[in-house]
Design an enzyme around this catalytic site. Structure first.
Site, short mmCIF file in Angstrom:
data_model
loop_
_atom_site.label_atom_id
_atom_site.label_comp_id
_atom_site.label_asym_id
_atom_site.label_seq_id
_atom_site.Cartn_x
_atom_site.Cartn_y
_atom_site.Cartn_z
N ASP A 236 0.84 -1.19 0.00
CA ASP A 236 0.00 0.00 0.00
C ASP A 236 0.88 1.25 0.00
O ASP A 236 1.79 1.38 0.84
CB ASP A 236 -0.91 -0.01 1.23
CG ASP A 236 -1.96 1.10 1.16
OD1 ASP A 236 -3.04 0.82 0.63
OD2 ASP A 236 -1.66 2.21 1.64
N GLU A 279 -4.76 2.38 -4.22
CA GLU A 279 -3.30 2.39 -4.15
C GLU A 279 -2.75 1.10 -3.55
O GLU A 279 -1.60 1.04 -3.12
CB GLU A 279 -2.82 3.60 -3.34
CG GLU A 279 -3.12 3.55 -1.86
CD GLU A 279 -4.49 4.04 -1.49
OE1 GLU A 279 -4.71 4.33 -0.30
OE2 GLU A 279 -5.37 4.12 -2.38
#
Length: 364
Positions: A236, A279
């Protein structure tokens, strides 16, 4: 596209076709192929009748060869609709005249009307029903006329007519095989393209969520079956919302695209990686122990940290990534359990300061 022995065929099929012709590409390729086959047929006929010194017949086929070559020119000038009509009617005239007046009905040359019908169904779109059915109906009517018309061939004996019947069958078979091969090859390309679209994340070029989870199932199953180590990772990008809010969504897209390439370059060939959402990314490392995965992911983390994304405006954006790891074990029941453990590890990495790799040990 790398060079291949079929490049000449690709150039022929795509002659005069612009890049914006994707919707009609298959139909236009069939028309180019039909023009080429007509040229070959006319050249062969010219040779046959030149050997018989029937030069006026040679002139007849020369005229139609010129028409076919002119068809290529018209196609290159984007008169596709006109060329699409020239091909069947040019073919029909040649078949009728050749069958009735040059070879004779006993030559079975009129069976080439089968290729005209095949052309009608492969060159005309489904919404062009009038032209498609009209060409087929005309072919059937003229085939019947050639079958029953009592004119004998002017330039062929009975023995030659029998030989021509065999050659007509072979040429018809060859023509149909080539057309079908071109159509099927095009359909395969379209299917492959659609499959890539269905499995690929457009922004990053990585596998999308569905594809990477499908890879996870496959690699998890293989690891359990062969008793091999396998590690799942969830990655992430840190403070990605801040990047979007500060620099704009275009900058955020640039970061995702650039960092995706960095991540992929840090993995082994047999590893799988894809965009999990937003993301967040998922990597599956087959035949890899948890210790090896930690080392690999820490190297990836450092590479990302040392990568600076520069926007078109010259703004440099530093990026870091947090990573959670989990390995399968003999007690693992589902691949989702491994993802859950990796997600828990990712949460710990975020909670303890970000820009780090944390591995979650299975608890059973």
């Amino acid at each position: 596209m790398p060079p291949s022995k079929n490049n000449w065929l690709e150039k022929l099929l795509n002659f005069g076709i612009s890049e914006g012709s994707a919707n009609n590409l298959n139909y236009k390729q069939v028309v180019n192929l039909a023009l080429a086959l007509l040229c070959v047929t006319d050249a062969g006929m010219m040779l046959v009748f030149a050997l018989q010194q029937a030069y006026w017949v040679v002139g007849f086929y020369a005229i139609f060869m010129v028409i076919s070559l002119f068809g290529f020119y018209l196609h290159s000038r984007h008169y596709f609709s006109l060329v699409k009509l020239i091909v069947p009617f040019s073919t029909i005239v040649q078949i009728v005249v050749t069958s009735l007046y040059f070879f004779g009905p006993g030559s079975d040359f009129h069976w080439l009307f089968v290729t005209v019908a095949a052309y009608a169904f492969t060159a005309f779109r489904p919404d062009e029903k009038i032209m498609r059915h009209g060409v087929v109906l005309l072919s059937v009517m003229l085939f019947t006329a050639c079958e029953v018309f009592p004119v004998e061939g002017v330039h062929m004996s009975n023995a030659d007519q029998r030989l021509t019947a065999v050659l007509t069958f072979l040429w018809t078979l060859f023509t149909l095989a080539v057309v079908i091969n071109v159509v099927i090859a095009r359909l395969r390309k379209v299917n492959d393209y659609l499959r890539v679209l269905a499995e690929k994340d457009e922004l990053t070029g990585l596998a999308n969520r569905r594809k990477v989870l499908a890879n996870a199932v496959i690699m998890y199953t293989e690891a359990m079956h062969y008793h091999q180590p396998c590690v799942f990772a969830i990655l992430d990008l840190d403070h990605f919302k801040r990047i979007n809010d500060t620099f704009g969504h275009d900058a955020g897209d640039l970061v995702l695209s650039e960092i995706s390439g960095v991540m992929q370059s840090c993995l082994n060939k047999g590893d799988a990686i894809g965009r999990y959402g937003g993301e967040e990314f998922v990597a599956i490392m087959g035949n890899t122990t948890l210790t090896e995965a930690q080392q690999k992911m820490d190297s990836l983390r450092e590479t990302v940290e040392n990568t600076y994304i520069t926007t078109e405006k010259g703004i440099v954006i530093p990026v870091t990534v947090s990573i959670g790891l989990a390995a399968i074990s003999s007690q693992t029941k589902r691949y989702e359990d491994v993802l859950t453990l990796a997600d828990t590890a990712l949460y710990q990495a975020k909670k303890t300061g970000r820009n780090r790799v944390i591995a979650q040990q299975p608890t059973f």
